[in-house]
Write a protein that holds these residues in place. Structure first.
Motif, PDB file in Angstrom:
ATOM      1  N   SER A   1       0.820  -1.205   0.000  1.00 26.52           N
ATOM      2  CA  SER A   1       0.000   0.000   0.000  1.00 26.52           C
ATOM      3  C   SER A   1       0.861   1.265   0.000  1.00 26.52           C
ATOM      4  CB  SER A   1      -0.930  -0.014   1.211  1.00 26.52           C
ATOM      5  OG  SER A   1      -1.706   1.149   1.255  1.00 26.52           O
TER       6      SER A   1
ATOM      7  N   PHE B   1       3.865   1.728  -1.198  1.00 28.24           N
ATOM      8  CA  PHE B   1       4.541   1.918  -2.482  1.00 28.24           C
ATOM      9  C   PHE B   1       3.638   1.652  -3.682  1.00 28.24           C
ATOM     10  CE2 PHE B   1       8.367   0.998   0.204  1.00 28.24           C
ATOM     11  CZ  PHE B   1       9.042   2.192  -0.031  1.00 28.24           C
ATOM     12  N   GLN B   2       2.333   1.677  -3.484  1.00 27.25           N
ATOM     13  CA  GLN B   2       1.402   1.277  -4.548  1.00 27.25           C
ATOM     14  C   GLN B   2       1.568   2.065  -5.846  1.00 27.25           C
ATOM     15  OE1 GLN B   2      -2.703   1.813  -3.442  1.00 27.25           O
ATOM     16  NE2 GLN B   2      -2.243   3.718  -2.368  1.00 27.25           N
ATOM     17  N   TRP B   3       2.018   3.308  -5.796  1.00 28.70           N
ATOM     18  CA  TRP B   3       2.151   4.123  -7.001  1.00 28.70           C
ATOM     19  C   TRP B   3       3.567   4.072  -7.565  1.00 28.70           C
ATOM     20  CZ3 TRP B   3      -2.546   4.594  -8.262  1.00 28.70           C
ATOM     21  CH2 TRP B   3      -3.526   4.826  -7.299  1.00 28.70           C
ATOM     22  N   ASP B   4       4.472   3.414  -6.864  1.00 32.19           N
ATOM     23  CA  ASP B   4       5.870   3.399  -7.283  1.00 32.19           C
ATOM     24  C   ASP B   4       6.382   2.037  -7.733  1.00 32.19           C
ATOM     25  OD1 ASP B   4       6.290   6.166  -6.532  1.00 32.19           O
ATOM     26  OD2 ASP B   4       6.224   5.479  -4.457  1.00 32.19           O
TER      27      ASP B   4
ATOM     28  N   ASP C   1       5.542  -2.093  -8.617  1.00 36.64           N
ATOM     29  CA  ASP C   1       4.630  -3.207  -8.883  1.00 36.64           C
ATOM     30  C   ASP C   1       5.293  -4.447  -8.281  1.00 36.64           C
ATOM     31  OD1 ASP C   1       3.151  -5.321  -9.808  1.00 36.64           O
ATOM     32  OD2 ASP C   1       3.121  -4.655 -11.900  1.00 36.64           O
TER      33      ASP C   1
ATOM     34  N   TRP D   1      13.367   3.634  -3.872  1.00 35.26           N
ATOM     35  CA  TRP D   1      12.254   4.500  -3.507  1.00 35.26           C
ATOM     36  C   TRP D   1      12.211   4.635  -1.995  1.00 35.26           C
ATOM     37  CZ3 TRP D   1      12.075   0.746  -7.215  1.00 35.26           C
ATOM     38  CH2 TRP D   1      11.723   1.136  -8.497  1.00 35.26           C
TER      39      TRP D   1
ATOM     40  N   ASP E   1      -1.354   9.445   4.368  1.00 40.53           N
ATOM     41  CA  ASP E   1      -0.563   9.706   3.173  1.00 40.53           C
ATOM     42  C   ASP E   1       0.922   9.504   3.434  1.00 40.53           C
ATOM     43  OD1 ASP E   1      -2.861  10.414   1.795  1.00 40.53           O
ATOM     44  OD2 ASP E   1      -2.622  12.564   2.194  1.00 40.53           O
TER      45      ASP E   1
ATOM     46  N   ASP F   1       7.645  11.288  -0.558  1.00 44.81           N
ATOM     47  CA  ASP F   1       9.011  10.838  -0.844  1.00 44.81           C
ATOM     48  C   ASP F   1      10.014  11.814  -0.220  1.00 44.81           C
ATOM     49  OD1 ASP F   1       9.104  13.046  -2.547  1.00 44.81           O
ATOM     50  OD2 ASP F   1       8.851  11.842  -4.360  1.00 44.81           O
TER      51      ASP F   1
END
Length: 189
Positions: free
Chosen positions: A121, A123-126, A128, A170, A182, A185
């Motif tokens: 969750s 790192f969900q946008w960074d 896969d 990341w 939220d 980075d």
């Protein structure tokens, strides 16, 4: 005991041999602290009975963190208390070598599998995690662990995490705002 579907605490106590009068008095004492209309299947209870079936104490637990207890006093009256069991928060720092999937790696490190879900969750946008993991990559994580009566109870929030991999690195830091879940980075984005 445990409250079963369609069962009242009074009925459960009667099944265990409590006298109706003492059961009613103990439940009335607890009712000053807990509304039994909110009683749910799975709530647990413990009763101490005298040989004649009279209750000496009754504990009604609604969660691992909270219970209500009625105790018979020297005056032959029940008094009740609402007990909140303190949850201890400890900050944990761990390194997780990637040996396969995220789940396998977290489990092999001897950690709560829920941590894998939390990291996915974060790192969900960074990242896969089903495609980008490479054996030999690593995660470093700082997270809260909650303890109840000195034993691990549940996983708290991930406070910071870093993924170090051959395909990139990341970092994520939890927002200092208590009402936010939220992450940002190193640039604050």
């Amino acid at each position: 005991g445990s409250i079963e579907p369609g069962q009242t605490l009074f009925a459960a106590l009667a099944e265990r041999g409590a006298t109706p009068v003492s059961a009613q008095r103990a439940i009335e004492a607890l009712s000053s602290k807990f509304d039994f209309r909110r009683s749910r299947v799975g709530h647990t209870w413990e009763a101490s009975l005298q040989s004649d079936g009279s209750l000496v104490s009754l504990k009604y637990q609604i969660s691992p963190e909270r219970y209500f207890e009625a105790t018979l006093g020297a005056d032959a009256k029940f008094s009740s208390v609402d007990v909140h069991v303190p949850v201890e928060h400890r900050v944990q720092a761990v390194a997780i070598p990637i040996i396969g999937s995220l789940w396998e790696s977290v489990e092999a490190a001897g950690l709560d599998p829920q941590l894998a879900q939390s990291l996915a969750s974060v790192f969900q946008w960074d990242i896969d995690f089903s495609e980008q993991l490479v054996v030999g990559d690593a995660l470093r994580v700082i997270y809260d662990r909650q303890f109840l009566n000195g034993k691990p109870y549940r996983l708290g929030d991930v406070q910071a995490a870093e993924y170090l991999g051959v395909r990139g690195s990341w970092v994520a830091f939890r927002s200092p705002d208590e009402d936010s879940s939220d992450y940002f980075d190193a640039k604050g984005e």
